[in-house]
Design a protein around this motif. Structure first.
Motif, short mmCIF file in Angstrom:
data_model
loop_
_atom_site.label_atom_id
_atom_site.label_comp_id
_atom_site.label_asym_id
_atom_site.label_seq_id
_atom_site.Cartn_x
_atom_site.Cartn_y
_atom_site.Cartn_z
N ARG A 1 -17.10 115.83 40.88
CA ARG A 1 -16.37 115.12 39.19
C ARG A 1 -16.42 113.87 38.86
NH1 ARG A 1 -13.46 119.92 40.04
NH2 ARG A 1 -11.49 118.82 40.13
N LYS A 2 -15.86 112.67 39.32
CA LYS A 2 -16.04 111.57 39.47
C LYS A 2 -17.21 110.47 38.98
CE LYS A 2 -12.01 109.94 41.28
NZ LYS A 2 -11.14 109.88 42.98
N LYS B 1 -13.88 117.80 43.54
CA LYS B 1 -13.19 115.61 43.00
C LYS B 1 -14.05 114.74 42.97
CE LYS B 1 -8.99 114.50 44.46
NZ LYS B 1 -8.00 114.41 45.19
N LYS B 2 -14.66 114.56 43.85
CA LYS B 2 -15.91 113.59 44.20
C LYS B 2 -16.75 113.74 43.18
CE LYS B 2 -15.38 110.64 47.35
NZ LYS B 2 -14.74 109.64 46.79
N ASP C 1 -10.25 109.75 50.58
CA ASP C 1 -9.62 110.71 50.08
C ASP C 1 -7.79 110.74 50.33
OD1 ASP C 1 -7.82 113.32 48.98
OD2 ASP C 1 -9.23 113.80 48.00
#
Length: 313
Positions: free
Chosen positions: A306-307, A303-304, A53
């Motif tokens: 969700r990806k 975020k990770k 990130d």
């Protein structure tokens, strides 16, 4: 006349470990294995998240990545032997393996002592000198601090390991669950006072000095926080500082109570408990206290996730 320590040259020692708690071995095995896996997963996820990130490529997160990697190595130097001990009872260990274990444990442990001090300096610079922060904690300074931590760890590990294993040994039963310095002092022949003094002096350098630096940094940080106008920013900063200080005090305090005292006060049962505190509990608490309570890290993890979730869909 043959010296009693001659057989120590091929030294096959026995780690007694938790021999007095044989009825609890299955439970301890499950608990320690679970904590080990949990700590490995937590530290690996944090290190990978920070590295991938771009928004987390700052000095603080650079140090956190190093801390996660150190904790993984630090735990892995000891836990497999402790688990083996719990599975089979007493464990036979060769002189070479014992020396490698002692060096690894000291190398990673001392490096962590200095890395925690470097992290407190980073926080001190960010809170007390925000306008000069990018200059004070440039990438070159951060890399130098990390390199210095590893050099100190290697130096302490080599000194203790070389001196201990080049000394004549008059016994083979180590009353511990891995090759720790204090129980090995009990096996040395003759007058052990010079070795005890060496252990204490090195501990002053490797444990007490970084801890005093951490305290100095946090005293100044707290002083700066008290002068902040916003009560909300005060509360947030206090919350962060108190949790950092708690885990740091646990680590330095338990390690210091083992190394900063003479051999005559050594108590196997107490020292095994203290060793578990700084070798198992602190690496588990570090990712929780330093990273998982941090909004930016939590945001990056979400975020990770969700990806990954989208890929699997």
């Amino acid at each position: 006349m043959e010296q009693p320590h001659h057989k120590s040259e091929v030294f096959l020692s026995v780690l007694l470990g938790f021999s007095g708690l044989s009825h609890l071995h299955p439970l301890l095995f499950v608990v320690l294995l679970s904590l080990y896996v949990l700590t490995l997963v937590a530290n690996t996820v944090i290190a990978v998240t920070i590295n991938t990130d771009a928004t987390l490529h700052t000095p603080m997160y650079f140090f956190l990545t190093q801390l996660s990697c150190l904790d993984i190595c630090y735990l892995s130097a000891m836990i497999p032997t402790i688990l083996e001990n719990l599975m089979v009872g007493t464990v036979s260990i060769s002189k070479t393996r014992c020396a490698i274990q002692m060096f690894s444990f000291l190398f990673f442990g001392v490096a962590e002592c200095f890395l925690l001090a470097a992290m407190s300096l980073d926080r001190y610079s960010a809170v007390c000198h925000p306008l000069h922060y990018t200059v004070l904690m440039s990438s070159r300074v951060c890399s130098s601090l990390v390199a210095a931590s590893y050099i100190c760890g290697a130096a302490v590990g080599l000194v203790h390991t070389l001196i201990t294993f080049s000394s004549p040994l008059c016994g083979s039963a180590i009353d511990h669950f891995f090759c720790e310095i204090q129980p090995l002092l009990d096996l040395l022949c003759g007058n052990t006072f010079p070795r005890e003094l060496q252990v204490i002096l090195v501990a002053v350098f490797a444990i007490l000095s970084p801890f005093l630096l951490v305290l100095y940094s946090y005293i100044h940080i707290i002083s700066t926080i008290l002068h902040m106008a916003s009560a909300e920013s005060q509360q947030k900063a206090f919350s962060t500082c108190s949790s950092h200080l708690l885990v740091v005090t646990l680590f330095y305090g338990t390690a210091g109570s083992v190394y900063l005292r003479p051999k005559s006060t050594y108590c196997a049962a107490v020292d095994k408990f203290l060793s578990l505190s700084y070798s198992v509990l602190t690496p588990l608490l570090n990712p929780i206290i330093y990273s998982l309570r941090n909004k930016e890290v939590k945001g990056a993890l979400k975020k990770k996730w969700r990806k990954i979730h989208l890929v699997w869909k």
